[in-house]
Design an enzyme around this catalytic site. Structure first.
Site, mmCIF file in Angstrom:
data_model
loop_
_atom_site.group_PDB
_atom_site.id
_atom_site.type_symbol
_atom_site.label_atom_id
_atom_site.label_comp_id
_atom_site.label_asym_id
_atom_site.label_seq_id
_atom_site.Cartn_x
_atom_site.Cartn_y
_atom_site.Cartn_z
ATOM 1 N N GLU A 291 81.327 60.295 12.462
ATOM 2 C CA GLU A 291 80.717 61.279 13.362
ATOM 3 C C GLU A 291 81.134 60.850 14.762
ATOM 4 O O GLU A 291 80.538 59.972 15.379
ATOM 5 C CB GLU A 291 79.199 61.289 13.205
ATOM 6 C CG GLU A 291 78.541 62.417 13.987
ATOM 7 C CD GLU A 291 77.056 62.523 13.723
ATOM 8 O OE1 GLU A 291 76.314 62.756 14.697
ATOM 9 O OE2 GLU A 291 76.637 62.371 12.561
ATOM 10 N N HIS B 254 72.717 55.214 16.695
ATOM 11 C CA HIS B 254 72.186 56.574 16.584
ATOM 12 C C HIS B 254 72.007 57.103 18.000
ATOM 13 O O HIS B 254 71.063 56.722 18.695
ATOM 14 C CB HIS B 254 70.854 56.565 15.826
ATOM 15 C CG HIS B 254 70.464 57.907 15.300
ATOM 16 N ND1 HIS B 254 69.240 58.167 14.742
ATOM 17 C CD2 HIS B 254 71.150 59.078 15.246
ATOM 18 C CE1 HIS B 254 69.186 59.430 14.360
ATOM 19 N NE2 HIS B 254 70.335 59.998 14.658
ATOM 20 N N ASP C 219 78.428 56.553 13.243
ATOM 21 C CA ASP C 219 78.219 57.363 14.445
ATOM 22 C C ASP C 219 78.870 56.633 15.616
ATOM 23 O O ASP C 219 78.354 55.611 16.086
ATOM 24 C CB ASP C 219 76.723 57.557 14.709
ATOM 25 C CG ASP C 219 76.085 58.499 13.703
ATOM 26 O OD1 ASP C 219 76.820 59.050 12.871
ATOM 27 O OD2 ASP C 219 74.857 58.669 13.747
ATOM 28 N N HIS D 178 73.521 57.713 4.529
ATOM 29 C CA HIS D 178 73.314 58.399 5.805
ATOM 30 C C HIS D 178 72.926 57.371 6.864
ATOM 31 O O HIS D 178 72.077 56.510 6.620
ATOM 32 C CB HIS D 178 72.198 59.441 5.651
ATOM 33 C CG HIS D 178 71.750 60.054 6.947
ATOM 34 N ND1 HIS D 178 70.555 59.733 7.552
ATOM 35 C CD2 HIS D 178 72.348 60.971 7.755
ATOM 36 C CE1 HIS D 178 70.417 60.432 8.666
ATOM 37 N NE2 HIS D 178 71.491 61.185 8.821
ATOM 38 N N ASN D 179 73.570 57.454 8.038
ATOM 39 C CA ASN D 179 73.303 56.494 9.118
ATOM 40 C C ASN D 179 73.233 55.073 8.551
ATOM 41 O O ASN D 179 72.256 54.345 8.727
ATOM 42 C CB ASN D 179 72.010 56.856 9.850
ATOM 43 C CG ASN D 179 72.172 58.101 10.712
ATOM 44 O OD1 ASN D 179 73.272 58.653 10.825
ATOM 45 N ND2 ASN D 179 71.094 58.558 11.319
ATOM 46 N N GLU E 174 78.560 56.142 6.676
ATOM 47 C CA GLU E 174 78.555 56.952 7.892
ATOM 48 C C GLU E 174 78.644 56.052 9.117
ATOM 49 O O GLU E 174 77.952 55.028 9.207
ATOM 50 C CB GLU E 174 77.299 57.813 7.981
ATOM 51 C CG GLU E 174 77.329 58.729 9.203
ATOM 52 C CD GLU E 174 76.168 59.698 9.276
ATOM 53 O OE1 GLU E 174 76.241 60.630 10.103
ATOM 54 O OE2 GLU E 174 75.192 59.526 8.522
#
Length: 679
Positions: free
Chosen positions: A503, A468, A451, A419-420, A449
């Site tokens: 994302e 983020h 973003d 995650h991230n 991931e």
């Protein structure tokens, strides 16, 4: 070329420095010609690491260094400010024991104990955990840039064609790195070839040495302060106990007692095999024996505490039995106790021969145990070795010849997910780094991931960034992450598929640039979806060496990863509050296999193509599993959905410290992409 001999000579006997067998195996396995550039000293530019995180290096970011691997000692990579002389190369053993062994290990004294103007530094092969070639994939390299990378500018030393000369040697679990710029790509290939061969031979050789012996070997040179090499004094023994967190209130008394019991003259120091024997005896002393006295010393020291090995031996192989035959070990222990009923007598004979060799090298025994017999000491080595791993090694067989090897739909596998991935520490203000992607991949992560947001537009070129959003975290170029992933795929051409979870917050022009970067950098690594995938997802075996894109495909609006909605959720938006569907880049959509679809209910979800999947936040998981239906419950429906489709779960936004949730609930219903913070 470097000649290698992968067949380890198991007749080499180690009876001086712990695990000397490993060093001797390297010497036999790697034959480095004296004319090799590394034997003579390869000149490189070492990229300096900043003294403080997230701060640029003052002055020149590089310094000249020489990398040397001596043919007589191919277990050490020397990093020196000038070429080592022939005398120094011949006497590297003296240099090694002259200073403390830290990573990167530093030797401050030269030959004859004379102080050096600059330290000699070295890396032992056991410390090296990985290599990265041709990529700015560490924080040190990122911070060494002298240009505004977010505007797409290349540093002439590190980016573009110059990156082909970069080599990052990772150590301390990947937390630290030695980053060098070679003079040519030929030097890069020579350096990588030798380091890979050193690591390969080391990995093969170290299996013959127990974990305890390896630990003793790692710290031996640190505590051997008088550089005697093969023995340590009572004072050094006390330091050794402190290093392995073994509390004994009277270490020098224990040392003297062992000398008396074993007929060792007081002026003679204990060797590695004697120290190993002494440590094994101390393991059996009850905690109540505060003096740490050995058996035979009188009083409390006469009582020894049975170890787990003692209990297992007595239960399955018999009390008051010094050794058992291979046949008894097979039937009474491997078959009856361990349940390894598929083991044959031939398998057991091979295992016993291995344990005998490990016992010999780990303890420095001049007289090994009788062939064909198993001792309690060998059983203990087996119990704590990877030979006795809890996970069935046969389950790791993914040979293409095996009809059942990874040939089910990818929806039927749990996938190591992050995650991230880009963040180095917390979720609000830490740095973003390509290094985090490289670390995750090296640790086995198969879902990264990204973003993605609009970045700078310079001279008509768009530069998408990763960070983020709406926080103080720093930004990195999407392109740089692609370059890092490409270097991993090149080095691991048959790896299981790597999923890129996009994302995507980018506008259409920046999405088009993302698609262009994916195509130009990853190219044939990208799996292009087919119509058949909508009926059944491909299997991992057919995706070996491929990149799978998870993102958005028109015309359906995707749920945002961080505001996933579930049926009946009180936080769900009302229809009139929903935003307009975003625009999608057709080029990016054509590469996307897994499409994030909005969850409504599992009845509708089951009817969707198998390429459609859901993302569920941590806080929604228990709410969803707690729901009941007249005929069934949501857990059963979710599990059925996951048998053909995929689900990604992720930590709640309140975990700003990058902590993790318990993944068991999501795993229990078959969620494949349970994303965890790797920070």
């Amino acid at each position: 070329p470097v000649k290698t001999n992968n067949k380890v000579n198991t007749q080499v006997l180690a009876n001086s420095v712990p695990a000397a067998f490993v060093g001797q195996a390297l010497q036999q396995g790697i034959q480095l010609p004296a004319t090799h550039v590394l034997a003579q000293g390869m000149m490189v530019q070492k990229v300096k690491s900043p003294k403080l995180p997230n701060t640029p290096v003052k002055g020149s970011p590089v310094s000249t260094r020489y990398l040397t691997v001596a043919p007589s000692q191919p277990s050490v990579l020397w990093v020196t400010p000038s070429k080592l002389t022939a005398q120094q190369v011949a006497k590297q053993g003296n240099l090694l024991v002259a200073g403390s062994k830290q990573l990167l290990s530093t030797v401050w004294c030269g030959l004859g104990g004379q102080p050096l103007k600059e330290p000699l530094r070295y890396l032992h092969v056991s410390d090296i955990c990985g290599l990265q070639v041709g990529v700015v994939g560490t924080r040190a390299l990122e911070q060494a840039r002298r240009v505004n990378r977010l505007k797409g500018l290349d540093d002439p030393r590190l980016d573009g064609k110059a990156s082909e000369k970069l080599v990052s040697i990772l150590y301390q679990g990947g937390a630290e790195s030695l980053n060098v710029i070679c003079q040519s790509t030929d030097h890069v290939n020579l350096l990588v070839q030798v380091l890979q061969q050193m690591r390969s031979v080391y990995q093969q050789a170290k299996v013959w040495v127990s974990a305890e012996a390896l630990l003793l070997r790692y710290i031996w040179r640190d505590i051997d302060q008088d550089a005697s090499g093969g023995s340590i004094s009572p004072k050094e023994f006390a330091l050794l106990l402190a290093r392995i967190n073994f509390h004994v209130s009277q270490p020098t008394h224990v040392y003297s007692q062992y000398q008396q019991q074993n007929g060792v003259p007081k002026q003679q120091h204990l060797t590695s095999s004697q120290i190993m024997d002494l440590l094994q005896q101390l393991k059996r002393v009850p905690p109540s024996s505060s003096g740490g006295l050995l058996r035979g010393g009188g009083g409390k020291g006469d009582k020894t505490m049975p170890t787990a090995t003692d209990v297992i031996w007595d239960t399955h192989l018999g009390k008051d039995v010094e050794s058992v035959s291979t046949e008894d070990f097979l039937t009474k222990f491997l078959h009856q106790a361990q349940g390894l009923t598929h083991y044959t007598l031939e398998d057991a004979q091979g295992l016993v021969a291995t344990l005998r060799t490990m016992e010999q090298y780990s303890w420095g025994l001049e007289t090994p145990s009788p062939e064909g017999m198993v001792t309690k000491r060998q059983l203990e080595i087996f119990l704590f070795d990877s030979l006795n791993a809890a996970y069935d090694p046969l389950a790791l067989n993914y040979s293409e010849d095996d009809a059942g090897a990874a040939r089910h739909s990818i929806a039927e596998y749990w996938i190591n997910s992050s995650h991230n991935t880009y963040l180095t520490r917390d979720q609000l203000q830490s740095a973003s780094s390509v290094q985090m992607y490289m670390n995750a991949l090296r640790r086995g992560c198969k879902c990264l991931e990204l973003d993605c947001w609009d970045g700078e537009s310079v001279d008509g070129t768009n530069w998408p960034v990763i960070f983020h959003g709406h926080t103080l975290t720093s930004k990195i170029l999407f392109r740089d992450v692609m370059l890092g992933i490409a270097s991993f795929m090149k080095a691991n051409p048959t790896t299981f598929p790597v999923v890129l979870s996009l994302e995507n917050h980018c506008s259409l022009p920046f999405q088009d640039q993302m698609a262009a970067d994916l195509q130009s950098i990853l190219g044939d690594y990208i799996y292009i979806p087919t119509k058949q995938d909508e009926e059944s997802l491909p299997c991992p075996q057919d995706l070996l060496g491929k990149i799978v894109i998870k993102g958005k495909r028109p015309p359906e609006k995707d749920e945002d990863d961080e505001v996933t909605e579930v049926e009946g959720d009180e936080e769900a938006k009302k229809p009139e509050e929903e935003e307009e569907p975003p625009k999608f880049s057709p080029a990016l959509a054509n590469m996307t296999l897994l499409h994030g679809a909005k969850y409504k209910n599992f009845d509708q979800s089951m009817a969707l193509p198998t390429t459609h999947m859901h993302s569920i936040g941590e806080s929604k998981i228990p709410k969803l599993l707690g729901k009941k239906k007249k005929t069934d419950n949501f857990a059963t429906e979710w599990r059925a959905y996951n048998s053909t489709h995929m689900t990604r779960t992720y930590p709640k936004g309140a975990r700003v410290d990058s902590s993790n949730y318990n993944p068991m609930m999501a795993w229990s219903v078959g969620s494949q992409l349970v994303a965890l913070n790797f920070q």
